[in-house]
Design an enzyme around this catalytic site. Structure first.
Site, PDB file in Angstrom:
ATOM      1  N   PRO A  14       0.775  -1.242   0.000  1.00 65.88           N
ATOM      2  CA  PRO A  14       0.000   0.000   0.000  1.00 65.88           C
ATOM      3  C   PRO A  14       0.807   1.293   0.000  1.00 65.88           C
ATOM      4  O   PRO A  14       0.234   2.362  -0.126  1.00 65.88           O
ATOM      5  CB  PRO A  14      -0.791  -0.116   1.305  1.00 65.88           C
ATOM      6  CG  PRO A  14       0.055  -0.965   2.195  1.00 65.88           C
ATOM      7  CD  PRO A  14       0.795  -1.915   1.309  1.00 65.88           C
TER       8      PRO A  14
ATOM      9  N   ASP B 245       3.097   0.691 -11.802  1.00 61.93           N
ATOM     10  CA  ASP B 245       2.090   1.738 -11.688  1.00 61.93           C
ATOM     11  C   ASP B 245       2.653   2.859 -10.838  1.00 61.93           C
ATOM     12  O   ASP B 245       3.628   2.674 -10.130  1.00 61.93           O
ATOM     13  CB  ASP B 245       0.846   1.182 -10.992  1.00 61.93           C
ATOM     14  CG  ASP B 245       0.047   0.285 -11.914  1.00 61.93           C
ATOM     15  OD1 ASP B 245       0.332   0.282 -13.124  1.00 61.93           O
ATOM     16  OD2 ASP B 245      -0.847  -0.409 -11.416  1.00 61.93           O
TER      17      ASP B 245
ATOM     18  N   LYS C   5      -1.199   5.343 -14.333  1.00 60.90           N
ATOM     19  CA  LYS C   5      -2.339   5.121 -13.430  1.00 60.90           C
ATOM     20  C   LYS C   5      -2.310   6.204 -12.369  1.00 60.90           C
ATOM     21  O   LYS C   5      -1.311   6.370 -11.680  1.00 60.90           O
ATOM     22  CB  LYS C   5      -2.286   3.745 -12.736  1.00 60.90           C
ATOM     23  CG  LYS C   5      -2.363   2.579 -13.685  1.00 60.90           C
ATOM     24  CD  LYS C   5      -3.761   2.006 -13.664  1.00 60.90           C
ATOM     25  CE  LYS C   5      -3.949   1.068 -14.820  1.00 60.90           C
ATOM     26  NZ  LYS C   5      -3.998  -0.311 -14.414  1.00 60.90           N
TER      27      LYS C   5
ATOM     28  N   ASP D  26      -2.579  -5.150  -3.632  1.00 59.56           N
ATOM     29  CA  ASP D  26      -2.637  -6.514  -4.148  1.00 59.56           C
ATOM     30  C   ASP D  26      -3.053  -6.448  -5.611  1.00 59.56           C
ATOM     31  O   ASP D  26      -3.936  -5.663  -5.973  1.00 59.56           O
ATOM     32  CB  ASP D  26      -3.669  -7.321  -3.345  1.00 59.56           C
ATOM     33  CG  ASP D  26      -3.756  -8.743  -3.863  1.00 59.56           C
ATOM     34  OD1 ASP D  26      -2.973  -9.588  -3.399  1.00 59.56           O
ATOM     35  OD2 ASP D  26      -4.581  -9.008  -4.771  1.00 59.56           O
TER      36      ASP D  26
ATOM     37  N   ILE E 243      -6.912  -7.057  -6.263  1.00 57.83           N
ATOM     38  CA  ILE E 243      -7.985  -6.276  -5.614  1.00 57.83           C
ATOM     39  C   ILE E 243      -8.062  -4.924  -6.297  1.00 57.83           C
ATOM     40  O   ILE E 243      -7.145  -4.099  -6.168  1.00 57.83           O
ATOM     41  CB  ILE E 243      -7.728  -6.121  -4.105  1.00 57.83           C
ATOM     42  CG1 ILE E 243      -7.705  -7.505  -3.475  1.00 57.83           C
ATOM     43  CG2 ILE E 243      -8.774  -5.190  -3.486  1.00 57.83           C
ATOM     44  CD1 ILE E 243      -8.440  -7.695  -2.210  1.00 57.83           C
TER      45      ILE E 243
ATOM     46  N   MET F 174     -11.231   3.982  -3.737  1.00 60.48           N
ATOM     47  CA  MET F 174     -11.476   4.933  -4.831  1.00 60.48           C
ATOM     48  C   MET F 174     -12.743   5.750  -4.614  1.00 60.48           C
ATOM     49  O   MET F 174     -13.438   6.096  -5.564  1.00 60.48           O
ATOM     50  CB  MET F 174     -11.593   4.182  -6.171  1.00 60.48           C
ATOM     51  CG  MET F 174     -10.325   3.452  -6.551  1.00 60.48           C
ATOM     52  SD  MET F 174     -10.511   2.433  -8.036  1.00 60.48           S
ATOM     53  CE  MET F 174     -11.321   0.984  -7.402  1.00 60.48           C
TER      54      MET F 174
HETATM   55  N1  SAH Z   1      -4.796  -2.914  -5.900  1.00 54.88           N
HETATM   56  C1  SAH Z   1      -4.839  -1.871  -4.917  1.00 54.88           C
HETATM   57  C2  SAH Z   1      -6.030  -0.955  -5.063  1.00 54.88           C
HETATM   58  C3  SAH Z   1      -6.034  -0.172  -6.327  1.00 54.88           C
HETATM   59  S1  SAH Z   1      -7.399   0.920  -6.427  1.00 54.88           S
HETATM   60  C4  SAH Z   1      -4.823  -2.489  -3.524  1.00 54.88           C
HETATM   61  O1  SAH Z   1      -4.952  -3.690  -3.374  1.00 54.88           O
HETATM   62  O2  SAH Z   1      -4.651  -1.747  -2.558  1.00 54.88           O
HETATM   63  C5  SAH Z   1      -6.709   2.408  -5.796  1.00 54.88           C
HETATM   64  C6  SAH Z   1      -7.370   2.789  -4.490  1.00 54.88           C
HETATM   65  O3  SAH Z   1      -6.761   2.097  -3.427  1.00 54.88           O
HETATM   66  C7  SAH Z   1      -7.241   4.231  -4.118  1.00 54.88           C
HETATM   67  O4  SAH Z   1      -8.233   5.017  -4.766  1.00 54.88           O
HETATM   68  C8  SAH Z   1      -7.456   4.199  -2.639  1.00 54.88           C
HETATM   69  O5  SAH Z   1      -8.821   4.097  -2.313  1.00 54.88           O
HETATM   70  C9  SAH Z   1      -6.794   2.898  -2.278  1.00 54.88           C
HETATM   71  N2  SAH Z   1      -5.414   3.106  -1.816  1.00 54.88           N
HETATM   72  C10 SAH Z   1      -4.286   2.739  -2.432  1.00 54.88           C
HETATM   73  N3  SAH Z   1      -3.212   3.057  -1.686  1.00 54.88           N
HETATM   74  C11 SAH Z   1      -3.695   3.646  -0.568  1.00 54.88           C
HETATM   75  C12 SAH Z   1      -3.104   4.188   0.591  1.00 54.88           C
HETATM   76  N4  SAH Z   1      -1.783   4.199   0.761  1.00 54.88           N
HETATM   77  N5  SAH Z   1      -3.918   4.705   1.542  1.00 54.88           N
HETATM   78  C13 SAH Z   1      -5.244   4.708   1.404  1.00 54.88           C
HETATM   79  N6  SAH Z   1      -5.867   4.204   0.324  1.00 54.88           N
HETATM   80  C14 SAH Z   1      -5.106   3.682  -0.652  1.00 54.88           C
END
Ligand code: SAH
Length: 526
Positions: A23, A46, A68, A101, A104, A185
């Site tokens: 994350p 990304d 992205k 991930d 997800i 998102m």
């Molecule tokens: N595949 C990624 C999600 C991609 S969609 C995963 O599994 O986390 C992108 C969204 O993920 C963002 O709009 C936000 O809602 C969330 N996100 C990603 N990184 C984040 C972070 N560091 N803190 C909070 N939300 C995050």
């Protein structure tokens, strides 16, 4: 042979690894992910919270930014598929690095499908998804025996109040969902999402939180009620990436919050030490929650003219003491010793002195114990204690090719001193451009200065507008009175000076000041 895709047989096709980057905190990448980055020929990534993961790739690895969200480089999904397939068909090992991930809300499945239909082998490596990462660092558990026995990951990508949207979620089911909702998102539709959930049955007073930039030094967490959260978030100017967490569990943050409480949380600190020395220094302050911005002002490397060093190494028996004034000195000395076909036994008869604990630790890494480390970590103190202990002895000073000569000057009155350069210490040509911008914008809090040479070099490398910020909004932390004196000569103010002249002393000084500021701020707000 039937050949549908290309002219190569399958043995020559590289594998594509769909790897979850986690994350934001680079420490949350899996070990498998790190291994694969280290062997990749190509990394298609990304926009990530941490570009630091790319440092795990070998030098020379092709790094392809697929964009992205933020950033200038944006590839469409079909372009990404094509790139992955082409690189693999050229026999390359490809890491496709995706935030959180890969499966997800990451379109990882679509990429895997495209690879499968092209006959390209793939593997999928999970990552810590943002919801799970942000849960840990915000102190909001997603499940709890008393408060939530189910959790749903939901996309808030489309506006639930927009009836024209084709991607319609069953918000009425979500309104009745008996557990925690984690909405990805959803920042731009936060108001509509909260209103819809209330309309569909969630009580307006349900605890709800927004976690922005979770697991990073920029993390912000806001807790409120479902009814009031949109106002709180808009007043706090919440920006993506952020998550909405809805459910009783959000109430628990009050008791479980820890991440933002760390001593240097949120402090943005520029580390100006040379690479090679800066990594460990950075790790120490990162562990306390700081964001580290690396900006080496000097670089170290092997000396060009090694004849004097080689002569000293060949005649180690002519010395009684070997003195090191930096950890780099230790490393380069041992390296050259080995290159000369010798090993540590050549030092057996020597007594060893180190200017401070970091240098002593560098010796300890080779299982060598320093016989002398002065109480105060500076040349004057080292000269004094050596003058006592090594009077009349033959002393070899192993040091950089430039720097203060006080040690030699002081000691040569009482001992026989030979000074050799074991490594080169050269100014860098420029600072990374991003660092200059951040200093000029005032979006860093501290610059650490660990020597006079570094202070002077930094001064010389900063253009006017950035230089003017330094010592004011961008505070200076100085290692010692010697460094501080140089900083003052340069016309800058020093905010804190270490009481112990080593890195942990410097960090302590920053921690004390940050703590005092926080106390003042909280008193002022009472
Ligand atoms: N595949 C990624 C999600 C991609 S969609 C995963 O599994 O986390 C992108 C969204 O993920 C963002 O709009 C936000 O809602 C969330 N996100 C990603 N990184 C984040 C972070 N560091 N803190 C909070 N939300 C995050």
């Amino acid at each position: 042979m039937e050949d549908s895709g290309g002219t190569r047989d399958s043995e020559q096709v590289g594998t594509v690894y769909l790897v979850g980057a986690g994350p934001g905190d680079p420490g949350l990448l899996t070990r498998r992910g790190a291994e694969l980055l280290a062997i990749a020929d190509v990394v298609v990534y990304d926009h990530l919270a941490s570009s630091r993961l790319l440092d795990l790739a070998r030098p020379g690895t092709r790094l392809v930014c697929a964009g992205k969200s933020v950033g200038h480089c944006t590839m469409s999904q079909p372009e990404i598929h094509r790139a992955l397939i082409e690189h693999a068909r050229a026999g390359r090992t490809v890491v496709r690095l995706k935030g959180g991930d890969p499966l997800i809300f990451g379109r990882g499945a679509e990429e895997a499908e495209a690879l499968r239909s092209a006959g390209v082998p793939f593997e999928i490596v999970p990552g810590v998804t943002a919801g799970v990462g942000a849960s840990a660092t915000s102190g909001i558990p997603l499940t709890h025996r008393e408060a939530a026995s189910a959790v749903a990951f939901v996309t808030g990508h489309t506006n639930p109040e927009d009836s024209a949207s084709t991607h319609r979620l069953d918000w009425s089911a979500l309104g009745r969902f008996p557990g925690t909702l984690v909405v990805y998102m959803g920042v731009s539709h936060l108001g509509a999402i909260c209103r819809t959930l209330i309309r569909e049955g969630k009580p307006p007073e349900t605890p709800a939180a927004v976690v922005e930039s979770g697991t990073t030094p920029a993390q912000r967490t806001m807790v409120s009620t479902l009814a009031d959260l949109p106002r709180v978030a808009s007043e706090s100017l919440v920006r993506p990436p952020a998550l909405l967490i809805v459910g009783e569990v959000a109430r628990m943050r009050a008791a479980l919050c820890w991440y933002e409480d760390r001593l240097l949380f949120g402090q943005r600190i520029v580390v100006t030490r040379p690479s090679g020395e800066s990594e460990r220094s950075a790790a120490l302050i990162e562990a306390l929650g700081a964001e580290v911005i690396l900006a080496p002002t000097v670089q170290i490397g092997p000396i060009e003219e090694s004849a004097p060093l080689d002569a000293a190494i060949d005649q180690l028996s002519a010395f009684d003491w070997l003195v090191f004034t930096s950890s780099s000195g230790v490393r380069f000395f041992v390296k050259r010793l080995e290159e000369r076909g010798r090993d540590l036994r050549a030092l057996g008869h020597l007594r060893l002195a180190a200017i401070g604990p970091t240098t002593a630790e560098a010796l300890a890494a080779y299982h060598l114990r320093a016989d002398l480390v002065p109480d105060e970590f500076r040349s004057e103190a080292l000269a004094e204690s050596l003058a006592e202990k090594a009077a009349g002895a033959r002393i070899l000073l192993a040091r950089a090719d430039r720097g203060r000569t006080i040690l030699r000057d002081e000691l040569q009155h009482v001992a026989e001193v030979v000074q050799v350069a074991v490594y080169r210490n050269a100014d860098v040509e420029a600072l990374p451009p991003g660092v200059i911008d951040r200093i000029a914008e005032g979006t860093v809090d501290w610059i650490t200065l660990t020597s006079s040479a570094i202070a002077r070099r930094l001064h010389g490398l900063l253009p006017g507008p950035a230089r003017e910020r330094v010592g004011r909004e961008v505070r200076l932390a100085s290692l010692s009175p010697v460094t501080t004196a140089t900083v003052h000569e340069l016309g800058w103010e020093v905010a804190v000076e270490a009481r112990r002249y080593d890195w942990s002393g410097l960090v302590d000084a920053i921690v004390e000041r940050v703590d005092a500021d926080r106390r003042n701020a909280s008193e002022a707000s009472l």
